[in-house]
Design an enzyme around this catalytic site. Structure first.
Site, PDB file in Angstrom:
ATOM      1  N   SER A 135       1.868   4.307 -10.799  1.00 57.31           N
ATOM      2  CA  SER A 135       0.686   4.524 -11.616  1.00 57.31           C
ATOM      3  C   SER A 135      -0.105   3.227 -11.788  1.00 57.31           C
ATOM      4  O   SER A 135      -0.415   2.552 -10.803  1.00 57.31           O
ATOM      5  CB  SER A 135       1.114   5.124 -12.964  1.00 57.31           C
ATOM      6  N   ASP A 197      -1.067  15.030  -6.883  1.00 58.45           N
ATOM      7  CA  ASP A 197      -1.246  14.027  -7.947  1.00 58.45           C
ATOM      8  C   ASP A 197      -2.730  13.688  -8.125  1.00 58.45           C
ATOM      9  O   ASP A 197      -3.405  13.250  -7.199  1.00 58.45           O
ATOM     10  CB  ASP A 197      -0.449  12.759  -7.589  1.00 58.45           C
ATOM     11  N   HIS A 311       2.304  13.859 -10.849  1.00 62.88           N
ATOM     12  CA  HIS A 311       2.313  12.403 -11.009  1.00 62.88           C
ATOM     13  C   HIS A 311       3.713  11.877 -11.307  1.00 62.88           C
ATOM     14  O   HIS A 311       3.994  10.693 -11.103  1.00 62.88           O
ATOM     15  CB  HIS A 311       1.342  12.008 -12.128  1.00 62.88           C
TER      16      HIS A 311
END
Length: 624
Positions: A135, A197, A311
């Protein structure tokens, strides 16, 4: 040896399979998970034999104001090291820009890891460093990798660097991507992106528009950064809000991938290699256009809820990839297309996870076809350039002969001034030299264009043959370009050559030569017994022309402050020129009686004579 690549798609799928079979992904993801779960730690370090893994946490408090998460910031230096500022850019190109919020976050963490990373790469046992992050941690890892690559380049280190990110957001603009490609650093980045994602796709939606969708985007983003329990907080966003966020990103991605007038501009561009993973396998893509198209096609098979949940599923993808790759290859054996090209294309489509979506297959095939390398391979291009070089050597030899002829004339003007003063009634000899000058310029400009398009080997600009040849070309021909510039009075309308007239190829060759001296650890400082055949500063005559202009300004200037500045410039150039002459780093024509430099020295002497308090000119012509 084949001149064309038969099936780049198969090689990309094979590359993905190869990476999946190594410990790189499991080890890096395991450390990312630990970094995300470790409170109050911005990064973790783990050594495996001669390889060191550095993982940045994706859990951070946002650095800077909210406005910084909606804007771009210039990237000139990183960690105190000049990054892209020294690389010449084309006229009209935008500066290198990155996401301001992520840059602020990186700077806030820099002091905590700088010394430890320098100690790691300085350890003689360290052969490679893998920098990773999930991330927002992936964005930090990318910036850290750029800093480390710049540092290792400055000290000519052989430590290899690889950056692996998982679900990282986009980072910079088109100039950022292009400059990384020019530096040949794209291969140091592997961005793992799962099929659904939304995080790596968020910044395709415009970040400068204060819309409702943007507020949801920022809310989601801040949740992902500031909470160690991302899943629970993601569930706090209502289905309606998720749908608005998903629609905003999808609409812009769809518009961005359209052709013609319906397309919209893209602020952020992907860079490096993208490693797309799905339940069916994985595929590597490095073309920005193909990356953006695949991001759109794969997200189109998703839903608002799954685009957020995906994610957090990179661990599942990493653990399954090896077995899925084997199953995929076995299933391919049952239905092999007749063409190896079609087989490779089908394998890439299947690995992307959209093979079961009939509406997307055609678009995906067309997208991948556009990335197919056409024409000879970089190695063959380099070999053919060697042949082309032999064909332009006679042009260079004729210019060398012209310089020798000028040096032997009774007018004592020399190479530079003879070409500058040739005028409209120039001889066939002058015309031939000018034509050869233009032919050589086209040859070298073509090499630079090929290098920047990726049509030459990645180490082409490090090969001694081409570095030395380009340097000799620059020393021989740039004085003629300067003579042409001032002889035609272009400095009057455009400004002086150094700031407004110098061709980009010479700046690039300067960098090649500088990189060579850095990599070899020594410069050519041998003491000379006679003057150089070519002046070692290819811009020397441009500096002389500026110095002549300063003298003219001194004659007419009445402002004492401006006069003092002009005299400082004049005296600095005088010292510089004397140093070159004393070290015999100039060609003998510089000291000819009627050369521009000798005339400048005489003018300077006359201008100083009325000044009783000014010391006598300390310049004495060496005997040669």
């Amino acid at each position: 040896m084949f001149s064309n690549e038969v099936s780049p798609f198969e090689s990309r799928e094979m590359l993905a399979t190869f990476v999946s079979s190594t410990p790189l992904l499991p080890d890096s993801w395991r450390l990312c998970t630990q970094a995300n779960a470790t409170p109050f730690r911005s990064f973790l370090v783990h050594r495996v034999a001669s390889a060191v893994y550095v993982a940045f946490s994706g859990v951070h408090t946002a650095a800077g104001s909210d406005s910084s998460w909606r804007s771009l910031a210039p990237l000139h230096t990183i960690g105190g090291l000049p990054l892209f500022a020294s690389r010449p850019t084309r006229e009209g190109e935008d500066p290198v820009m990155v996401h301001a919020g992520m840059l602020n976050l990186f700077f806030s963490l820099f002091d905590s890891f700088q010394n430890q990373l320098l100690e790691i790469v300085g350890n003689k046992d360290t052969k490679s460093v893998v920098i990773t992050g999930h991330s927002i941690g992936g964005a930090t890892a990318s910036l850290c990798t750029l800093w480390l690559l710049s540092y290792l380049q400055s000290i000519s280190s052989s430590v290899s660097i690889l950056c692996i990110t998982y679900g990282a957001p986009l980072l910079g603009n088109e100039s950022f991507y292009k400059t990384i490609s020019k530096e040949r650093w794209g291969g140091n980045f592997c961005h793992v992106v799962s099929k659904h994602d939304i995080m790596p796709r968020l910044l395709f939606a415009p970040i400068t528009s204060l819309t409702t969708q943007l507020n949801y985007l920022l809310q989601f983003w801040h949740l992902s950064m500031t909470s160690p329990d991302f899943g629970k907080l993601a569930n706090q966003i209502s289905d309606k809000e998720k749908a608005k966020l998903f629609t905003a990103v999808m609409d812009y991605l769809e518009a961005a991938t359209q052709e013609g007038e319906t397309s919209v501009p893209i602020l952020f561009h992907p860079f490096g290699n993208y490693f797309f993973v799905s339940e069916e396998g994985a595929v590597c893509v490095d073309s920005p256009a193909a990356i953006i198209k695949l991001m759109h096609l794969m997200l189109a098979t998703s839903s608002p809820a799954s685009s957020i949940e995906d994610h957090l599923k990179y661990g599942d993808y990493v653990n399954k990839m090896s077995s899925q790759a084997l199953y995929q290859r076995n299933s391919m054996q049952r239905n092999i297309p007749d063409s190896s090209y079609e087989a490779g294309l089908q394998l890439a489509i299947q690995s992307s996870g959209i093979a079961n979506q009939e509406s997307a297959i055609i678009s995906a095939k067309e997208c991948l076809k556009t990335t197919r390398r056409m024409g000879p391979s970089p190695t063959l291009n380099a070999a053919s350039l060697a042949v082309s070089l032999s064909k332009v050597v006679p042009y260079r030899a004729q210019i060398e002969w012209y310089k020798t002829w000028c040096d032997e004339q009774d007018d004592q003007m020399g190479y530079y001034d003879s070409f500058k003063s040739r005028g409209s009634s120039s001889s066939k000899r002058d015309m031939k030299v000018n034509i050869n000058r233009c032919k050589l310029a086209r040859f070298w400009n073509n090499i630079i264009d090929m290098l920047e398009r990726g049509e030459l080997p990645h180490d082409f600009d490090k090969r001694a043959k081409w570095v030395n040849t380009s340097h000799f070309y620059k020393l021989l021909v740039e004085p003629l370009d300067i003579a042409e510039y001032y002889g035609k009075g272009m400095h009057i309308t455009k400004g002086h050559y150094m700031q407004h007239g110098r061709e980009r190829r010479y700046e690039i060759f300067d960098r090649w030569w500088k990189d060579k001296t850095v990599s070899t650890g020594r410069e050519e400082n041998k003491e000379r017994s006679k003057f150089a055949s070519l002046t070692q500063d290819s811009c020397f005559w441009a500096r002389v022309e500026e110095a002549r202009d300063w003298l003219n300004c001194v004659r007419s200037e009445r402002d004492t402050n401006k006069l003092a500045l002009l005299w400082d410039k004049i005296e600095n150039f005088e010292k510089y020129a004397i140093n070159l002459i004393e070290n015999k780093e100039v060609s003998s024509d510089v000291l000819f009686k009627n050369s521009s430099y000798s005339i400048w020295v005489g003018d300077l002497r006359e201008l100083r004579q009325p000044k009783a308090k000014v010391q006598r000119l300390p310049h004495q012509f060496p005997v040669f």
